[in-house]
Design an enzyme around this catalytic site. Structure first.
Site, PDB file in Angstrom:
ATOM      1  N   ASN A   1       0.804  -1.221   0.000  1.00 11.81           N
ATOM      2  CA  ASN A   1       0.000   0.000   0.000  1.00 11.81           C
ATOM      3  C   ASN A   1       0.836   1.270   0.000  1.00 11.81           C
ATOM      4  O   ASN A   1       0.302   2.363   0.168  1.00 11.81           O
ATOM      5  CB  ASN A   1      -0.960   0.001   1.199  1.00 11.81           C
ATOM      6  CG  ASN A   1      -0.227  -0.032   2.534  1.00 11.81           C
ATOM      7  OD1 ASN A   1       1.004  -0.123   2.583  1.00 11.81           O
ATOM      8  ND2 ASN A   1      -0.976   0.027   3.620  1.00 11.81           N
ATOM      9  N   HIS A   2       2.139   1.150  -0.194  1.00  9.94           N
ATOM     10  CA  HIS A   2       2.986   2.341  -0.286  1.00  9.94           C
ATOM     11  C   HIS A   2       2.730   3.050  -1.617  1.00  9.94           C
ATOM     12  O   HIS A   2       2.466   2.416  -2.636  1.00  9.94           O
ATOM     13  CB  HIS A   2       4.462   1.958  -0.157  1.00  9.94           C
ATOM     14  CG  HIS A   2       4.802   1.411   1.196  1.00  9.94           C
ATOM     15  ND1 HIS A   2       5.943   0.683   1.444  1.00  9.94           N
ATOM     16  CD2 HIS A   2       4.151   1.492   2.385  1.00  9.94           C
ATOM     17  CE1 HIS A   2       5.980   0.340   2.723  1.00  9.94           C
ATOM     18  NE2 HIS A   2       4.891   0.817   3.306  1.00  9.94           N
TER      19      HIS A   2
ATOM     20  N   HIS B   1       3.912   7.651   0.979  1.00  9.17           N
ATOM     21  CA  HIS B   1       3.694   6.713   2.080  1.00  9.17           C
ATOM     22  C   HIS B   1       4.718   5.588   1.968  1.00  9.17           C
ATOM     23  O   HIS B   1       4.757   4.884   0.965  1.00  9.17           O
ATOM     24  CB  HIS B   1       2.269   6.146   1.974  1.00  9.17           C
ATOM     25  CG  HIS B   1       1.970   5.005   2.901  1.00  9.17           C
ATOM     26  ND1 HIS B   1       1.072   4.002   2.588  1.00  9.17           N
ATOM     27  CD2 HIS B   1       2.413   4.725   4.146  1.00  9.17           C
ATOM     28  CE1 HIS B   1       0.985   3.151   3.593  1.00  9.17           C
ATOM     29  NE2 HIS B   1       1.805   3.559   4.549  1.00  9.17           N
TER      30      HIS B   1
ATOM     31  N   HIS C   1      -4.817   6.090  10.847  1.00 11.46           N
ATOM     32  CA  HIS C   1      -3.717   6.296   9.893  1.00 11.46           C
ATOM     33  C   HIS C   1      -4.192   6.249   8.459  1.00 11.46           C
ATOM     34  O   HIS C   1      -3.399   6.447   7.534  1.00 11.46           O
ATOM     35  CB  HIS C   1      -2.621   5.263  10.112  1.00 11.46           C
ATOM     36  CG  HIS C   1      -2.852   3.923   9.456  1.00 11.46           C
ATOM     37  ND1 HIS C   1      -4.026   3.224   9.571  1.00 11.46           N
ATOM     38  CD2 HIS C   1      -2.037   3.156   8.676  1.00 11.46           C
ATOM     39  CE1 HIS C   1      -3.927   2.080   8.905  1.00 11.46           C
ATOM     40  NE2 HIS C   1      -2.743   2.015   8.347  1.00 11.46           N
TER      41      HIS C   1
END
Length: 397
Positions: A162-163, A180, A326
Site C-alpha cells: 500500500n505504499h 507513504h 492512519h
C-alpha cells in the site's frame, strides 16, 4: 463521535467506531491485547482491522513493557506531504510524463538505487547527523549487520503493497506532493528478529497469543530492541525525507518557468513506539496503524488510490492517547480483493487518476478499503481537517 467502551480482560477497550462493524477476528485480537498484564490502556481507531498479533488501528499504552507485534514489521511506516506553489491550472492535461519521471527517479516495488543517494546533492535536504546515523548501524542486531549495503541502497525507495507516491490537488486548487513508505527491508528484518527473541522469553510463555510477546524494561533484550527500534524509526523518516527531496527536484525540473516553492514538509509515523506520560504515569505508547494527534500536531490520513486524503491537526484527546487513524483501513484482505475485483473494476474506480490499472495492483483497489469519509466522521473529537486532497497521479510499487 466520542468513543464506545467495550469490556476487556484487564482494561476496557475504547473504540472510535461501532464495535458491531468490527470483524470478529479483530475483536478477538483486541480482547487478547486487553489481557496483557503490563497494559495501561487500549484505544481503537475507526480504521481498525485484523493484523498479525496486534490489531491494525490500535493504540496500546503499556507501563514498563513494549510488544514488537504492536509496532508491526514495517517499523516507522508513515506519511509525508508538502504543499507547493503550483495550482491545478499549472498541470498538463496528460500527466503520464510526470508519472514516468517519478518512477524513473524513485525506485518502486523491489527496486533500489544502484548507488546510495548522497543527501548533500539534494536541494535543501538537512544532512546534520547523517554520518552519525549510519555509524549507529553498527549497533543494531548482529543478525542483520550484513544488510548495511542493501539498507543504504534502499534509502529513498518506495517499496510494495500500500505504499505510494502521489500528486494531489486540494479543494482550493493547490498542488500537493504526498508519499507513504517505511523502513524497507531493514526494518522488517529487525522486527522479525526481535519478535522471535520476545517469543522465546520465559515471561511470555503463558500468553493467550505468543505473537503478543513483550520486552520488559531494565532487561538486556529490551535495551537491544529499543536501540534497533528507534534506529529503524529514524531510517523510515529519512527514507521518506529523501524521497520527498527527490520528488521536489523532479517537480522543479518539470515546471522550470513556475519557479516552484514548497511549504514545510508534514511528516508522521503510523507504526511506531513513543515515550509519553498520561495522568503522571510514564508509558510506552505503541501506535500500529495510528498517528499522533496531540493538540496542534499535523498529520496525514490517506484514503485509497482512487479516493481523497486529509491533512489534519490533532485535538489532543487523551482518552485516545492523543491519537487518530492512519488511513481508511482495509475492509477485505488482499486475497479477497483479488478474487472479487478485476483490472476493469480498478480502471473504473480510478477514473481521472494517472496510475497503474493492471491486475498487479488490484489488491489496492479503492473497493477493498473502508470509506475514508466515514472514518473521518468517526474521529471528529480526535482531529480537525486542514485540507482535503484528491490525487491526480498515484505511483504504486
Amino acid at each position: 463521535m466520542s468513543y464506545t467502551e467495550v469490556p476487556g480482560i484487564r482494561v476496557p477497550i475504547r473504540m472510535w467506531t461501532d464495535p458491531a462493524t468490527v470483524e470478529s477476528q479483530a475483536m478477538d485480537q483486541l480482547r487478547n491485547i486487553s489481557s496483557l498484564p503490563w497494559l495501561h490502556g487500549l484505544a481503537v481507531m475507526p480504521d481498525v482491522h485484523l493484523g498479525k498479533g496486534a490489531t491494525v488501528g490500535s493504540v496500546i499504552a503499556m507501563k514498563g513493557a513494549v510488544c514488537p507485534a504492536a509496532v508491526g514489521v514495517d517499523i516507522g511506516c508513515g506519511m509525508s506531504a508538502v504543499k507547493t506553489s503550483l495550482t491545478a491550472a499549472d498541470l498538463p492535461d496528460d500527466l503520464s510524463r510526470l508519472r514516468s519521471k517519478i518512477e524513473q527517479i524513485i525506485p518502486v516495488g523491489g527496486g533500489m538505487h544502484s548507488d546510495p543517494v548522497d543527501p548533500r546533492k539534494l536541494h535543501g535536504f538537512a544532512t546534520a547527523g547523517w554520518d552519525d546515523f549510519w555509524e549507529r548501524f553498527d549497533g543494531v542486531a548482529h543478525e542483520v549487520k550484513w544488510r548495511r549495503e542493501r539498507a543504504m541502497q534502499q534509502m529513498g525507495t518506495l517499496g510494495r503493497g500500500n505504499h505510494f507516491i502521489e500528486t494531489c490537488t486540494d479543494s482550493m486548487g493547490a498542488v500537493w506532493l504526498m508519499l507513504h513508505s517505511g523502513s524497507r527491508n531493514i526494518g522488517k528484518e529487525l522486527a522479525e528478529h526481535h519478535m522471535g527473541v520476545a517469543r522465546s522469553l520465559p515471561h511470555n510463555q503463558g500468553l493467550v497469543d505468543r505473537d503478543l510477546a513483550v520486552f520488559i524494561s531494565d532487561t538486556p533484550q529490551m535495551a537491544a530492541y529499543r536501540q534497533d527500534l528507534f534506529w529503524a524509526q529514524e531510517y523510515a523518516k529519512n527514507n521518506r525525507a529523501i524521497m520527498m527531496a527527490l520528488f521536489q527536484d523532479i517537480v522543479r525540473r518539470e515546471f522550470p518557468k513556475a519557479k516552484v516553492t514548497f511549504e514545510p514538509v508534514i511528516s508522521c509515523h503510523h507504526n511506531y513506539v513513543s515515550e509519553e506520560q498520561y495522568d503522571g504515569v510514564d508509558l510506552l505508547v505503541t501506535r500500529k496503524g495510528a498517528i499522533k494527534a496531540g493538540s496542534g500536531d499535523y498529520g496525514i490520513i490517506p484514503g485509497s488510490m482512487g479516493t481523497g486524503s486529509y491533512i489534519v491537526r490533532g485535538l489532543g484527546n487523551e482518552a485516545a492517547f492523543n491519537s487518530a487513524s492512519h488511513g481508511a483501513g482495509r475492509k477485505m484482505s488482499r486475497t479477497a480483493a483479488k478474487k472479487r475485483f478485476t483490472a476493469d473494476d480498478l480502471a473504473e474506480q480510478t477514473k481521472g487518476v494517472e496510475c497503474r490499472k493492471d491486475s498487479g495492483v488490484v489488491d489496492e483497489i479503492p473497493g477493498a478499503y473502508k470509506s475514508i469519509e466515514r472514518v473521518m466522521a468517526q474521529q471528529t473529537d480526535l482531529v480537525e481537517v486542514v485540507a482535503h486532497l484528491k490525487q491526480v497521479i498515484c505511483v504504486k510499487g
